[in-house]
Scaffold this motif. Structure first.
Motif, PDB file in Angstrom:
ATOM      1  N   LYS A  53       2.774   0.701  -7.436  1.00  0.00           N
ATOM      2  CA  LYS A  53       1.873   0.514  -8.588  1.00  0.00           C
ATOM      3  C   LYS A  53       2.595   0.870  -9.876  1.00  0.00           C
ATOM      4  O   LYS A  53       2.468   0.161 -10.896  1.00  0.00           O
TER       5      LYS A  53
ATOM      6  N   GLN B  82      -5.752  -7.723  -6.453  1.00  0.00           N
ATOM      7  CA  GLN B  82      -6.430  -7.589  -7.742  1.00  0.00           C
ATOM      8  C   GLN B  82      -5.439  -7.236  -8.845  1.00  0.00           C
ATOM      9  O   GLN B  82      -5.464  -7.829  -9.932  1.00  0.00           O
TER      10      GLN B  82
ATOM     11  N   MET C 140      -5.721  -1.898   1.660  1.00  0.00           N
ATOM     12  CA  MET C 140      -4.858  -1.889   0.482  1.00  0.00           C
ATOM     13  C   MET C 140      -4.699  -3.271  -0.125  1.00  0.00           C
ATOM     14  O   MET C 140      -4.651  -3.428  -1.347  1.00  0.00           O
TER      15      MET C 140
ATOM     16  N   GLU D 180      -0.427   1.210   3.099  1.00  0.00           N
ATOM     17  CA  GLU D 180      -1.563   1.658   2.308  1.00  0.00           C
ATOM     18  C   GLU D 180      -1.602   3.171   2.357  1.00  0.00           C
ATOM     19  O   GLU D 180      -1.405   3.780   3.409  1.00  0.00           O
TER      20      GLU D 180
ATOM     21  N   HIS E 188      -6.694  -4.494  -3.115  1.00  0.00           N
ATOM     22  CA  HIS E 188      -6.331  -3.781  -4.341  1.00  0.00           C
ATOM     23  C   HIS E 188      -5.068  -4.377  -4.945  1.00  0.00           C
ATOM     24  O   HIS E 188      -4.995  -4.613  -6.161  1.00  0.00           O
TER      25      HIS E 188
ATOM     26  N   SER F  86      -5.227   2.412  -0.366  1.00  0.00           N
ATOM     27  CA  SER F  86      -4.878   1.693  -1.582  1.00  0.00           C
ATOM     28  C   SER F  86      -3.365   1.529  -1.713  1.00  0.00           C
ATOM     29  O   SER F  86      -2.623   1.772  -0.773  1.00  0.00           O
TER      30      SER F  86
END
Length: 183
Positions: free
Chosen positions: A92, A132, A126, A82, A129, A86
């Protein structure tokens, strides 16, 4: 019957990082169960930052290659640190590129999440997130997850987990992923 195909990815770009070590434990178990494991090295694949202008000109070759690998996968094993509580930017970014149209490459495929951190929280901030984001791209995220705190103390010099209970936790997560992917 063919072997289930699992795409394994570490959110850490650092060579020999804690999450790469943790991922290796999971990969070993997946292969022992009979899975075909494709390991993505985010540093080596060299995908650019997501940019709609770049996308409009045509997908860069590294993105096309990543999307093909995601498309072939039947499940995902993700181990990530993380950063600022996050998801690391590189992970990402890879998810963002792979989730773009055409196709919903993550749709209906199982994902297992784990993470290692030198801190006391073991990526617990993290992981919601990441859960999700993976859910929003259509993946089915296993309810169980693995948190490895104080990672600098968790591995032997050879890269194996010192704590047998934590190793069994990782193996149980991977076994659950394997069973879901195999159907």
């Amino acid at each position: 019957m063919s072997s289930p195909r699992i795409l394994a990815i570490s959110g850490s770009l650092r060579n020999g990082g804690f999450n790469q070590l943790l991922l290796a434990v999971g990969i070993q178990k997946a292969r022992a169960l009979g899975a075909e494991v494709d390991v993505v090295d985010l540093k080596a694949i060299g995908i650019p930052l997501y940019d709609g202008d770049v996308e409009a000109q045509g997908l860069p070759a590294p993105v096309v290659a990543l999307r093909e690998r995601v498309g072939k996968a039947q499940g995902f094993l993700i181990s990530s640190p993380e950063y600022n509580s996050s998801i690391p930017g590189g992970l990402k970014n890879a998810i963002d590129w792979a989730s773009r149209a055409p196709g919903r490459l993550f749709q209906g495929k199982w994902a297992a999440i784990m993470g290692a951190s030198p801190g006391n929280f073991g990526t617990s901030r993290m992981q919601p997130h990441l859960r999700q984001v993976m859910s929003s791209v259509g993946a089915l995220v296993l309810p169980n997850q693995v948190h490895l705190a104080r990672a600098m103390e968790a591995f032997t010099p050879e890269g194996t987990l010192k704590d047998e209970a934590k190793k069994k936790e990782v193996e149980a997560l991977v076994t659950e992923l394997f069973e879901r992917v195999k159907g």
